[in-house]
Design a protein around this motif. Structure first.
Motif, PDB file in Angstrom:
ATOM      1  N   ASP A  42       0.644  -1.089   0.202  1.00  0.00           N
ATOM      2  CA  ASP A  42      -0.029  -0.137   0.054  1.00  0.00           C
ATOM      3  C   ASP A  42       0.755   1.406  -0.038  1.00  0.00           C
ATOM      4  OD1 ASP A  42      -2.355  -1.273   0.011  1.00  0.00           O
ATOM      5  OD2 ASP A  42      -2.716  -0.993   2.053  1.00  0.00           O
ATOM      6  N   ARG A  43       1.853   1.121   0.939  1.00  0.00           N
ATOM      7  CA  ARG A  43       2.825   2.423   0.774  1.00  0.00           C
ATOM      8  C   ARG A  43       3.619   2.571  -0.491  1.00  0.00           C
ATOM      9  NH1 ARG A  43       3.476   0.087   6.057  1.00  0.00           N
ATOM     10  NH2 ARG A  43       5.798  -0.485   5.472  1.00  0.00           N
ATOM     11  N   ILE A  44       3.916   1.532  -1.138  1.00  0.00           N
ATOM     12  CA  ILE A  44       4.384   1.720  -2.438  1.00  0.00           C
ATOM     13  C   ILE A  44       3.630   2.358  -3.271  1.00  0.00           C
ATOM     14  CG2 ILE A  44       5.424   0.535  -4.427  1.00  0.00           C
ATOM     15  CD1 ILE A  44       6.740  -1.415  -2.573  1.00  0.00           C
ATOM     16  N   PHE A  45       2.242   1.996  -3.319  1.00  0.00           N
ATOM     17  CA  PHE A  45       1.323   2.437  -4.219  1.00  0.00           C
ATOM     18  C   PHE A  45       0.926   3.949  -3.876  1.00  0.00           C
ATOM     19  CE2 PHE A  45      -3.098   3.732  -5.441  1.00  0.00           C
ATOM     20  CZ  PHE A  45      -3.219   3.222  -6.678  1.00  0.00           C
ATOM     21  N   GLN A  46       1.198   4.454  -2.706  1.00  0.00           N
ATOM     22  CA  GLN A  46       1.063   5.811  -2.442  1.00  0.00           C
ATOM     23  C   GLN A  46       2.280   6.588  -2.655  1.00  0.00           C
ATOM     24  OE1 GLN A  46      -0.733   6.567   1.599  1.00  0.00           O
ATOM     25  NE2 GLN A  46       0.237   8.500   1.720  1.00  0.00           N
ATOM     26  N   ASN A  47       3.417   6.181  -2.323  1.00  0.00           N
ATOM     27  CA  ASN A  47       4.659   6.662  -2.909  1.00  0.00           C
ATOM     28  C   ASN A  47       4.790   7.015  -4.423  1.00  0.00           C
ATOM     29  OD1 ASN A  47       5.583   6.655  -0.237  1.00  0.00           O
ATOM     30  ND2 ASN A  47       6.796   4.982  -0.354  1.00  0.00           N
ATOM     31  N   LYS A  83      -1.154   9.026  -3.817  1.00  0.00           N
ATOM     32  CA  LYS A  83      -2.574   9.054  -3.302  1.00  0.00           C
ATOM     33  C   LYS A  83      -2.638   7.785  -2.462  1.00  0.00           C
ATOM     34  CE  LYS A  83      -4.455  11.954  -6.333  1.00  0.00           C
ATOM     35  NZ  LYS A  83      -5.239  12.757  -6.000  1.00  0.00           N
ATOM     36  N   ASN A  84      -3.586   7.741  -1.415  1.00  0.00           N
ATOM     37  CA  ASN A  84      -3.728   6.763  -0.397  1.00  0.00           C
ATOM     38  C   ASN A  84      -4.630   5.910  -1.021  1.00  0.00           C
ATOM     39  OD1 ASN A  84      -5.563   5.562   1.714  1.00  0.00           O
ATOM     40  ND2 ASN A  84      -3.786   6.157   2.959  1.00  0.00           N
ATOM     41  N   ARG A  85      -4.063   4.513  -1.182  1.00  0.00           N
ATOM     42  CA  ARG A  85      -5.162   3.507  -1.841  1.00  0.00           C
ATOM     43  C   ARG A  85      -6.155   3.362  -1.305  1.00  0.00           C
ATOM     44  NH1 ARG A  85      -6.859  -1.195  -1.032  1.00  0.00           N
ATOM     45  NH2 ARG A  85      -6.074  -1.422   1.168  1.00  0.00           N
ATOM     46  N   MET A  86      -6.374   3.133   0.067  1.00  0.00           N
ATOM     47  CA  MET A  86      -7.825   2.964   0.604  1.00  0.00           C
ATOM     48  C   MET A  86      -8.838   4.258   0.528  1.00  0.00           C
ATOM     49  SD  MET A  86      -6.691   0.959   4.164  1.00  0.00           S
ATOM     50  CE  MET A  86      -8.502   0.484   4.324  1.00  0.00           C
ATOM     51  N   LYS A  87      -8.130   5.489   0.701  1.00  0.00           N
ATOM     52  CA  LYS A  87      -9.051   6.657   0.711  1.00  0.00           C
ATOM     53  C   LYS A  87      -9.300   6.815  -0.873  1.00  0.00           C
ATOM     54  CE  LYS A  87      -7.248   9.303   4.332  1.00  0.00           C
ATOM     55  NZ  LYS A  87      -6.304  10.554   5.006  1.00  0.00           N
ATOM     56  N   SER A  88      -8.507   6.395  -2.095  1.00  0.00           N
ATOM     57  CA  SER A  88      -8.906   6.242  -3.361  1.00  0.00           C
ATOM     58  C   SER A  88      -9.931   5.138  -3.596  1.00  0.00           C
ATOM     59  CB  SER A  88      -7.573   6.460  -4.148  1.00  0.00           C
ATOM     60  OG  SER A  88      -7.138   5.071  -4.293  1.00  0.00           O
ATOM     61  N   GLY A  89     -10.293   4.350  -3.123  1.00  0.00           N
ATOM     62  CA  GLY A  89     -11.293   3.269  -3.255  1.00  0.00           C
ATOM     63  C   GLY A  89     -10.598   2.228  -3.989  1.00  0.00           C
ATOM     64  N   ILE A 122       3.042   2.697 -13.181  1.00  0.00           N
ATOM     65  CA  ILE A 122       4.178   2.393 -12.235  1.00  0.00           C
ATOM     66  C   ILE A 122       5.121   1.254 -12.674  1.00  0.00           C
ATOM     67  CG2 ILE A 122       4.567   1.413 -10.044  1.00  0.00           C
ATOM     68  CD1 ILE A 122       1.827   2.411  -9.165  1.00  0.00           C
ATOM     69  N   TYR A 123       4.579   0.421 -13.430  1.00  0.00           N
ATOM     70  CA  TYR A 123       5.717  -0.708 -13.974  1.00  0.00           C
ATOM     71  C   TYR A 123       6.552  -0.023 -15.069  1.00  0.00           C
ATOM     72  CZ  TYR A 123       1.879  -3.862 -12.141  1.00  0.00           C
ATOM     73  OH  TYR A 123       1.102  -4.194 -11.476  1.00  0.00           O
ATOM     74  N   GLY A 182       4.017  10.939 -14.420  1.00  0.00           N
ATOM     75  CA  GLY A 182       3.584  11.636 -13.465  1.00  0.00           C
ATOM     76  C   GLY A 182       2.016  10.801 -13.177  1.00  0.00           C
ATOM     77  N   PHE A 183       1.342  11.141 -11.906  1.00  0.00           N
ATOM     78  CA  PHE A 183       0.126  10.752 -11.656  1.00  0.00           C
ATOM     79  C   PHE A 183      -0.564  11.715 -11.097  1.00  0.00           C
ATOM     80  CE2 PHE A 183       3.120   7.495 -11.418  1.00  0.00           C
ATOM     81  CZ  PHE A 183       2.335   6.180 -11.981  1.00  0.00           C
ATOM     82  N   ASN A 184      -1.749  12.100 -11.962  1.00  0.00           N
ATOM     83  CA  ASN A 184      -2.549  13.292 -11.524  1.00  0.00           C
ATOM     84  C   ASN A 184      -3.882  12.910 -10.870  1.00  0.00           C
ATOM     85  OD1 ASN A 184      -0.747  15.490 -12.941  1.00  0.00           O
ATOM     86  ND2 ASN A 184      -1.686  14.726 -14.762  1.00  0.00           N
ATOM     87  N   GLN A 185      -4.188  11.290 -11.137  1.00  0.00           N
ATOM     88  CA  GLN A 185      -5.535  11.027 -10.552  1.00  0.00           C
ATOM     89  C   GLN A 185      -5.279   9.664 -10.529  1.00  0.00           C
ATOM     90  OE1 GLN A 185      -8.769  12.319 -12.878  1.00  0.00           O
ATOM     91  NE2 GLN A 185      -8.396  10.667 -14.196  1.00  0.00           N
TER      92      GLN A 185
END
Length: 293
Positions: free
Chosen positions: A177-182, A186-192, A266-267, A289-292
């Motif tokens: 989860d932290r890798i995804f957020q980094n 975006k926080n994975r859980m908050k983003s659904g 990401i990959y 980059g990740f806008n959303q």
């Protein structure tokens, strides 16, 4: 003299016992440290000492379950790798020319465990030498008797005691989860979002392989191309939903969707760092980059 000799003998015996105890402790600690933390062997015998996944490979092939694999004729090329890593319950029988027939390790979602149970003869007979790494949320993988999937895996391990089944710890899931957020901000859980099996597979592969060649994954921009072709979501389910349609539906789901397109971006970023190669279909590694999410 005899009275002086006795204390020395006791001291020698005590020293030897202390040395043996120290060697045992250090050996136990070394054994626990070997292997990959976060992947723990499933134990149905409580007297057995649990240990981490000790699985290292030089050159790995990560094979996607995507319909992109169909018609590529990469089977022999895939089988020549030191290790072949597959996901969930993607079969090889009938698809050998495109996906190969060797399976060293499978990363399996908790939602795919029922499929393993229904096809036991194939997965634990024909693929008896395969190592299984199972991931899932705490509610399904808890070990207090209330984890439905974990309980099913324990029964499976009892029935097939030679099978190597590992579970992903809660701490490791949180690490992913932290890798995804980094990577996305975006926080994975908050983003659904729910991480996909592919995401866990990529992280495990980066930890256990010296080099990784990925087969069957499209890049993050593929589905936005106007001329992209219809490809089944799974190569073994040709009549099912189109891959891009599935990816878009998940990418924009408010809750419970896999962010497949985001993950592939990401990959691509990881591939630009050298260890990871996205060889078929070929990608050009890019910084994203990740806008959303």
């Amino acid at each position: 003299m005899k009275s002086l000799r006795f204390p020395w003998i006791c001291l020698v015996i005590f020293s030897v016992c202390l040395l043996l105890w120290y060697c045992h402790v250090m050996r136990s600690r070394f054994n626990m440290k070997t292997g990959l933390r976060g992947y723990v062997r499933l134990q149905f015998n409580t007297r057995s000492a649990s240990h981490f996944l000790d699985f290292r490979c030089g050159r790995c092939a990560v094979v996607s379950s995507s319909g992109q694999m169909l018609g590529g004729g990469r089977g022999q090329e895939i089988d020549r790798h030191d290790c072949v890593i597959r996901m969930n319950v993607a079969p090889t029988v009938g698809f050998e020319a495109d996906v190969g027939n060797r399976t060293s390790l499978r990363v399996v979602s908790h939602t795919s465990v029922p499929h393993l149970l229904r096809q036991q003869e194939y997965f634990f007979g024909a693929e008896a030498g395969t190592t299984y790494v199972i991931w899932g949320p705490e509610k399904n993988m808890r070990q207090d008797g209330k984890g439905k999937i974990y309980n099913a895996l324990v029964k499976l391990a009892k029935k097939y005691p030679r099978t190597n089944i590992y579970t992903v710890t809660t701490e490791k899931v949180q690490y992913c989860d932290r890798i995804f957020q980094n990577e996305t901000g975006k926080n994975r859980m908050k983003s659904g979002a729910f991480l996909s099996t592919g995401f866990f597979t990529m992280i495990l592969s980066l930890e256990m392989c010296d080099s990784i060649l990925v087969y069957g994954m499209i890049d993050g921009s593929y589905c936005s191309n106007a001329n992209h072709s219809f490809v089944p979501y799974h190569y073994y389910e040709p009549s099912r939903l189109d891959e891009c349609r599935m990816y878009r539906a998940h990418e924009h789901a408010k809750r419970g969707g896999h962010r497949f397109i985001t993950e592939k971006r990401i990959y691509s970023r990881w591939a630009s760092q050298g260890k990871l190669q996205l060889v078929y279909p070929p990608w050009t590694p890019q910084e994203h980059g990740f806008n959303q999410v």
